[in-house]
Design an enzyme around this catalytic site. Structure first.
Site, short mmCIF file in Angstrom:
data_model
loop_
_atom_site.label_atom_id
_atom_site.label_comp_id
_atom_site.label_asym_id
_atom_site.label_seq_id
_atom_site.Cartn_x
_atom_site.Cartn_y
_atom_site.Cartn_z
CB ALA A 69 -0.90 -0.01 1.23
CD GLU A 115 -2.30 -7.76 3.05
OE1 GLU A 115 -2.13 -6.57 2.72
OE2 GLU A 115 -2.77 -8.10 4.14
N1 DAK Z 1 4.63 3.29 -0.80
C1 DAK Z 1 5.01 4.45 -1.38
N2 DAK Z 1 6.12 4.59 -2.09
C2 DAK Z 1 6.91 3.50 -2.23
C3 DAK Z 1 6.56 2.24 -1.66
C4 DAK Z 1 5.35 2.16 -0.91
N3 DAK Z 1 4.90 1.00 -0.38
N4 DAK Z 1 7.54 1.36 -1.96
C5 DAK Z 1 8.43 2.04 -2.72
N5 DAK Z 1 8.06 3.32 -2.88
C6 DAK Z 1 8.76 4.38 -3.61
C7 DAK Z 1 10.03 4.80 -2.89
O1 DAK Z 1 9.73 5.75 -1.89
C8 DAK Z 1 10.84 5.39 -4.03
O2 DAK Z 1 10.35 6.68 -4.30
P1 DAK Z 1 11.41 7.89 -4.61
O3 DAK Z 1 12.32 7.94 -3.45
O4 DAK Z 1 12.10 7.48 -5.88
O5 DAK Z 1 10.54 9.10 -4.76
C9 DAK Z 1 10.47 4.51 -5.20
O6 DAK Z 1 9.24 3.86 -4.85
C10 DAK Z 1 11.50 3.41 -5.47
O7 DAK Z 1 11.73 2.73 -4.25
P2 DAK Z 1 13.18 2.58 -3.59
O8 DAK Z 1 14.08 3.69 -4.01
O9 DAK Z 1 12.95 2.39 -2.13
O10 DAK Z 1 13.68 1.24 -4.29
P3 DAK Z 1 14.69 0.16 -3.67
O11 DAK Z 1 14.95 -0.78 -4.78
O12 DAK Z 1 15.83 0.79 -2.98
O13 DAK Z 1 13.82 -0.58 -2.54
C11 DAK Z 1 11.84 -1.72 -1.67
C12 DAK Z 1 12.69 -1.32 -2.92
C13 DAK Z 1 10.58 -2.39 -2.15
C14 DAK Z 1 12.65 -2.70 -0.81
C15 DAK Z 1 11.56 -0.44 -0.84
O14 DAK Z 1 11.02 0.56 -1.71
C16 DAK Z 1 10.58 -0.68 0.29
O15 DAK Z 1 10.95 -1.19 1.35
N6 DAK Z 1 9.30 -0.28 0.07
C17 DAK Z 1 8.28 -0.38 1.11
C18 DAK Z 1 7.80 -1.79 1.24
C19 DAK Z 1 6.75 -1.92 2.36
O16 DAK Z 1 7.04 -1.64 3.53
N7 DAK Z 1 5.54 -2.33 1.99
C20 DAK Z 1 4.44 -2.48 2.91
C21 DAK Z 1 3.60 -1.23 2.94
S1 DAK Z 1 2.27 -1.33 4.12
C22 DAK Z 1 -5.42 -2.02 3.97
C23 DAK Z 1 -5.01 -2.98 3.07
C24 DAK Z 1 -3.66 -3.17 2.87
C25 DAK Z 1 -2.74 -2.42 3.54
C26 DAK Z 1 -3.15 -1.46 4.44
C27 DAK Z 1 -4.51 -1.27 4.65
N8 DAK Z 1 -6.82 -1.83 4.23
C28 DAK Z 1 -7.78 -2.68 3.49
C29 DAK Z 1 -7.31 -0.84 5.07
C30 DAK Z 1 -1.33 -2.68 3.25
C31 DAK Z 1 -0.30 -2.09 3.88
C32 DAK Z 1 1.05 -2.15 3.29
O17 DAK Z 1 1.27 -2.74 2.26
#
Ligand code: DAK
Length: 261
Positions: A69, A115
């Site tokens: 997300a 998911e």
């Molecule tokens: N959200 C927003 N931006 C993201 C992102 C994310 N989840 N993942 C990556 N980006 C953005 C980065 O900020 C970066 O943007 P800039 O800095 O270039 O502006 C760009 O994408 C490229 O990412 P990286 O530079 O970080 O790329 P790397 O190769 O270094 O790293 C990575 C890739 C995937 C390991 C890293 O980006 C990362 O850790 N991303 C976050 C992964 C994460 O924590 N995902 C879980 C998010 S929480 C719900 C249903 C579902 C959910 C919630 C509620 N309801 C039904 C209510 C779900 C929640 C989640 O998924």
């Protein structure tokens, strides 16, 4: 005026029975913001009611299926914002689709991305795919079925490891654990998923929908109710024109022509 770029791209094969829906937010690794989820749910609903579409492939880019997300969006949202933004409804809309869904996963498949893939009926993964549920690292937890579907797929021990410690699984590990159905070469991730989708689309469409329902029942209740449900939908399938056609075609040594009725 700035060009409006669609956040999902829908492709139909001219003569084919499959559709492909690609998440199109590559600069954010296809992070699932509200707008993208809205477009995705709308596109899928439209395809689901089209009788010509017998299987749908959902994919991302080679670098990322989806990295979860949108964290920026969630960082400024209150619990009430999250509720009112109908996020849950969009996920429920995808879950309730009758058309078989194949997730074509390449690269990052994290959090809500994992998911989404698990909401599909089967996952075809590139050898580059990386699966994980990193939400607890952000102080939240999986909220679109991750605690339930992952546990069903890989068992409690591994699900706990992935969700509590942030452990990621490679495509091969995900295959061994039962999370994905097939692992394919890096460059073939989308073509192979489409090939599988065409295989699915060649079968009786009504039978596939009923079978999908019955398999999902296996995850939702006791065995006795699942067996009962299976028997009932089998009788329903027997009453269909597709069953007459499929059974006769075998006996007559010809390919079946299913109409989905
Ligand atoms: N959200 C927003 N931006 C993201 C992102 C994310 N989840 N993942 C990556 N980006 C953005 C980065 O900020 C970066 O943007 P800039 O800095 O270039 O502006 C760009 O994408 C490229 O990412 P990286 O530079 O970080 O790329 P790397 O190769 O270094 O790293 C990575 C890739 C995937 C390991 C890293 O980006 C990362 O850790 N991303 C976050 C992964 C994460 O924590 N995902 C879980 C998010 S929480 C719900 C249903 C579902 C959910 C919630 C509620 N309801 C039904 C209510 C779900 C929640 C989640 O998924």
């Amino acid at each position: 005026m700035a060009e409006v770029v669609p956040l999902v791209l829908v492709e139909r094969e001219p003569e084919g029975r499959i559709a492909t829906v690609l998440l199109n937010r590559p600069d954010r690794l296809n992070a699932l913001n509200g707008e993208l989820m809205g477009e995705l749910a709308t596109a899928l609903r439209e395809l689901d009611v089209d009788p010509d579409v017998r299987c749908i492939v959902i994919g991302g880019s080679e670098r990322a299926f989806a990295a979860g997300a949108d964290i920026g969006e969630m960082a400024t949202a209150s619990a009430i914002d999250m509720y009112l933004a109908q996020r849950v409804d969009r996920w429920d809309a995808i879950r309730s689709l009758g058309t078989p869904l194949v997730a074509a996963v390449s690269g990052f498949c994290l959090g809500g991305g994992c998911e989404l893939a698990m909401t599909c009926d089967l996952i075809v993964a590139s050898e580059t795919a990386v699966f994980g549920q990193p939400e607890t690292g952000l102080g939240i937890l999986p909220g679109a079925g991750g605690t339930q579907r992952l546990t069903h797929a890989v068992g409690k021990a591994l699900a706990m490891d992935i969700i509590l410690s942030g452990r990621r699984l490679s495509a091969r590990q995900a295959l061994e654990a039962g999370l994905v159905a097939r692992v394919v070469a890096r460059e073939a991730w989308l073509d192979e998923a489409r090939r599988v989708a065409r295989e699915i689309a060649s079968k009786g469409p009504l039978a596939n929908r009923l079978a999908k329902e019955a398999v999902n029942r296996a995850q939702e209740g006791p065995l006795s109710l699942g067996l009962d449900y299976e028997r009932r939908v089998l009788y329903l399938a027997f009453a269909s024109e597709d069953a007459r056609e499929g059974l006769s075609a075998f006996v007559e040594k010809r390919p079946p022509r299913f109409e989905g009725r």
